[in-house]
Design an enzyme around this catalytic site. Structure first.
Site, PDB file in Angstrom:
ATOM      1  CB  SER A 189      -0.954  -0.001   1.198  1.00 48.11           C
ATOM      2  OG  SER A 189      -0.237  -0.031   2.420  1.00 48.11           O
ATOM      3  CG  HIS A 244      -4.333  -1.266  -0.803  1.00 53.18           C
ATOM      4  ND1 HIS A 244      -4.761   0.040  -0.833  1.00 53.18           N
ATOM      5  CD2 HIS A 244      -3.981  -1.515   0.486  1.00 53.18           C
ATOM      6  CE1 HIS A 244      -4.656   0.573   0.374  1.00 53.18           C
ATOM      7  NE2 HIS A 244      -4.178  -0.342   1.191  1.00 53.18           N
ATOM      8  CE  LYS A 258      -7.219  -0.684   2.512  1.00 51.88           C
ATOM      9  NZ  LYS A 258      -7.388   0.354   3.523  1.00 51.88           N
TER      10      LYS A 258
END
Length: 389
Positions: free
Chosen positions: A182, A210, A241
């Site tokens: 990340s 991610h 996310k």
């Protein structure tokens, strides 16, 4: 007693501030979106993990409102007592299908998911081999287990093989890696990792927080990107996310692994169930992901546009094609100061410094979103040029 402690804590906080490492929390006065209200003004948001722009998507908001009426606000219980509704089981089933795994267990966060895996599956007879740049939740989860702990340099397959040889006497070997790192936007070499796992009889675990939703041909993450979905044993991830940005996490894995987690994983057994409104909205998000690729395509276009323009403008950005774009500054104080100048120019970004990244590698991590327009991307690049001075 606290009189003495107060002074010590204040001294520590002063040291953090003097080193330029203080991390202020800005108050957003609007829903999370490509443009948000901060400090009494509207600014372009380039620091959220809102990859697909779903945090305020009308269909997601509608699904959440409907879920409040149908399922209520919260469960007030853990799963095995009276905290499991149909919506939880449906989401676990859909995530399993989407990720190509046998089963899925929901957690209140991916931090909890990573915290609940290692001590459940591994003990002193076993070994876990971890990438040096893995997320803090993986590091903390490994610390909770009694397994032998080995580490290899980021994406270094020769060193991973050496660590696997060191662990040859262990009963179980588990390789664990972020799918996407990340702070850098680098993607793990999962095919090579799986090849080594096959050679040395190891399991493979990937934290794909991610990646799930937008990486890979259909957004199913780094295992899909590398064509190794059937060779990965455990995928952990977040609903916080790309998948709506609320909260919640999961472990998607082999059926026996999930079954044991339901019996012995402490964050699962002792934390309240995921709020039903999040579970229901997440189901709608999966519907969107499976019926249209528009957001993924727009995200890829925005990412390519920003990376190309920043490179042309002479900025030092880490290579890749992920929508995490680290703009390398080096000095922590300068990274923070530049982020402030950018905010004055209407671009909301954050400087990252130690201990989040190594000393001397401070950066501004730009996060592209499908919610950004082309003119938003161009405005951000222009602001970086102006803020550079």
């Amino acid at each position: 007693m606290f009189t003495n402690v107060r002074g010590q804590l204040r001294a520590t906080l002063d040291e953090i501030a003097e080193a330029g490492l203080l991390k202020p929390e800005r108050v957003i006065t609007t829903p999370q979106s490509a443009e948000v209200g901060v400090a009494g003004r509207e600014v372009l948001n380039f620091c959220a993990n809102n990859y697909l722009g779903l945090a305020d998507h009308p269909e997601v908001v509608t699904a959440a409102k409907e879920a409040l009426d149908r399922w209520g606000f919260g469960m007030a219980s853990v799963r095995f007592i009276c905290g499991t509704q149909e919506v939880h089981k449906e989401l676990e089933s859909r995530l399993s299908e989407f990720l190509g795994m046998e089963d899925t267990v929901l957690y209140s966060s991916c931090f909890d998911a990573n915290g609940g895996v290692f001590e459940t599956l591994l003990d002193a007879q076993d070994a876990v081999i971890s990438d040096a740049l893995n997320h803090a939740s993986i590091i903390d989860g490994i610390r909770l287990s009694k397994a032998q702990r080995l580490r290899y340099a980021n994406r270094d397959m020769a060193e991973l093989e050496a660590r696997l040889k060191e662990a040859s006497e262990a009963r179980r070997r588990l390789i664990v890696t972020d799918g996407v790192f990340s702070m850098d936007g680098y993607v793990a070499p999962l095919r090579e990792i799986c090849d080594l796992a096959d050679r040395y009889d190891a399991m493979v675990m990937v934290d794909d927080s991610h990646a799930v939703g937008f990486v890979g041909p259909t957004g199913r993450g780094t295992p899909e990107l590398h064509g190794v979905t059937d060779r990965v044993d455990i995928i952990t991830g977040t609903l916080g996310k790309a998948l709506g940005g609320a909260s919640g996490g999961y472990v998607a894995a082999r059926a026996e692994i999930c079954a044991l987690l339901r019996q012995r994983s402490r964050p699962y057994l002792f934390s309240n169930s995921l709020a039903p409104v999040i579970a229901a909205a997440s189901l709608r998000i999966l519907d969107l992901l499976e019926t249209t690729s528009e957001a993924r395509e727009r995200l890829r276009a925005n990412t390519a546009r920003f990376r190309a323009a920043m490179t042309e403008a002479g900025f030092d950005i880490l290579p890749g094609d992920h929508p995490i774009v680290p703009v390398m500054i080096g000095d922590a104080a300068e990274a923070g100061a530049m982020a402030e100048r950018l905010l004055d120019l209407g671009i909301y970004v954050v400087g990252f410094s130690y201990p989040v990244v190594p000393q001397g590698q401070a950066r501004i991590r730009v996060q592209l979103s499908a919610a950004h327009r082309e003119e938003d991307v161009d405005r951000a690049v222009d602001a970086f040029v102006r803020a550079r001075g």
